[in-house]
Scaffold this motif. Structure first.
Motif, PDB file in Angstrom:
ATOM      1  N   UNK A  76       3.085  69.326  25.357  1.00 30.09           N
ATOM      2  CA  UNK A  76       4.484  69.745  25.317  1.00 30.09           C
ATOM      3  C   UNK A  76       4.539  71.247  25.568  1.00 30.09           C
ATOM      4  N   UNK A  77       5.221  71.624  26.647  1.00 30.18           N
ATOM      5  CA  UNK A  77       5.327  73.027  27.028  1.00 30.18           C
ATOM      6  C   UNK A  77       6.800  73.405  26.980  1.00 30.18           C
ATOM      7  N   UNK A  78       7.117  74.401  26.173  1.00 29.34           N
ATOM      8  CA  UNK A  78       8.507  74.804  26.018  1.00 29.34           C
ATOM      9  C   UNK A  78       8.727  76.263  26.334  1.00 29.34           C
ATOM     10  N   UNK A  79       9.807  76.555  27.024  1.00 31.95           N
ATOM     11  CA  UNK A  79      10.243  77.917  27.329  1.00 31.95           C
ATOM     12  C   UNK A  79      11.706  78.018  26.941  1.00 31.95           C
ATOM     13  N   UNK A  80      12.035  79.034  26.140  1.00 33.59           N
ATOM     14  CA  UNK A  80      13.406  79.186  25.654  1.00 33.59           C
ATOM     15  C   UNK A  80      13.931  80.586  25.935  1.00 33.59           C
ATOM     16  N   UNK A  81      15.245  80.645  26.148  1.00 37.74           N
ATOM     17  CA  UNK A  81      15.989  81.893  26.238  1.00 37.74           C
ATOM     18  C   UNK A  81      17.177  81.724  25.315  1.00 37.74           C
ATOM     19  N   UNK A  92      19.046  78.106  24.455  1.00 38.53           N
ATOM     20  CA  UNK A  92      18.790  77.084  25.472  1.00 38.53           C
ATOM     21  C   UNK A  92      17.374  77.223  25.998  1.00 38.53           C
ATOM     22  N   UNK A  93      16.848  76.118  26.450  1.00 35.55           N
ATOM     23  CA  UNK A  93      15.493  76.154  26.975  1.00 35.55           C
ATOM     24  C   UNK A  93      15.129  74.876  27.689  1.00 35.55           C
ATOM     25  N   UNK A  94      13.857  74.777  27.974  1.00 44.49           N
ATOM     26  CA  UNK A  94      13.326  73.643  28.721  1.00 44.49           C
ATOM     27  C   UNK A  94      12.023  73.213  28.087  1.00 44.49           C
ATOM     28  N   UNK A  95      11.859  71.914  27.922  1.00 42.10           N
ATOM     29  CA  UNK A  95      10.608  71.349  27.415  1.00 42.10           C
ATOM     30  C   UNK A  95      10.049  70.419  28.477  1.00 42.10           C
ATOM     31  N   UNK A  96       8.812  70.658  28.839  1.00 43.63           N
ATOM     32  CA  UNK A  96       8.126  69.804  29.814  1.00 43.63           C
ATOM     33  C   UNK A  96       7.040  69.020  29.086  1.00 43.63           C
ATOM     34  N   UNK A 131       6.020  77.747  23.781  1.00 43.07           N
ATOM     35  CA  UNK A 131       4.913  77.065  23.115  1.00 43.07           C
ATOM     36  C   UNK A 131       4.211  76.119  24.079  1.00 43.07           C
ATOM     37  N   UNK A 132       2.989  75.772  23.706  1.00 43.88           N
ATOM     38  CA  UNK A 132       2.189  74.774  24.411  1.00 43.88           C
ATOM     39  C   UNK A 132       1.408  74.055  23.324  1.00 43.88           C
ATOM     40  N   UNK A 133       1.849  72.844  22.980  1.00 46.05           N
ATOM     41  CA  UNK A 133       1.282  72.133  21.837  1.00 46.05           C
ATOM     42  C   UNK A 133       0.998  70.676  22.186  1.00 46.05           C
TER      43      UNK A 133
END
Length: 159
Positions: A67-72, A75-79, A52-54
């Protein structure tokens, strides 16, 4: 040190990824542009299978942080970073001490400009480390708290 602050978090979801993303989609006004607009949803932006990018939907200060999030899986990462439009506005604000130095040096001479240079540098530091940093911290914490509740994040660790 970066001119503009940012944060990166490693996250772990409580529930399944697809359930969390569906929950985020239902709380997001889906749009291509990351601009503030009055809505009853918590966020505005893009949510897809990859992440997501919100931005927060709060008028005025909500668009400061992206807020940019990438998940697998779980688990994931939010920038969290400052929106490009606000980077431009903050850059203009940060240029004021330099403009002030130039005007003083032009009107009253370079010696008077050099005498006021420490005051102008203190002004630059106050703008960067007080105004920009504190606004980023408060707004990003508010948005991260909303994301934590909506995505049902179990663990959130700052990288």
């Amino acid at each position: 040190m970066n001119l503009f602050p940012s944060k990166t978090f490693a996250t772990e979801l409580t529930s399944d990824y697809s359930i969390s993303m569906q929950n985020l989609k239902s709380n997001t006004d889906i749009t291509d542009s990351l601009t503030s607009k009055h809505t009853k949803k918590a966020f505005r932006g893009q949510v897809n299978e990859n992440g997501f990018k919100v931005i927060s939907s709060e008028i005025g200060r909500g668009a400061v942080c992206v807020f940019i999030g990438n998940f697998k899986e779980k688990t994931g990462e939010i920038e969290v970073r400052i929106h490009k439009a606000f980077k431009v506005m903050f850059s203009i604000l940060l240029s004021y001490p330099f403009i002030g130095f130039g005007l003083i040096a032009y009107n009253q001479g370079i010696a008077k400009g050099l005498n006021l240079l420490p005051i102008l540098l203190i002004g630059l530091l106050v703008i960067r480390f007080v105004f920009i940093e504190l606004s980023f911290r408060f707004i990003s914490n508010t948005g991260i708290n909303k994301l934590t509740n909506i995505l049902t994040i179990k663990e959130l660790n700052k990288k």
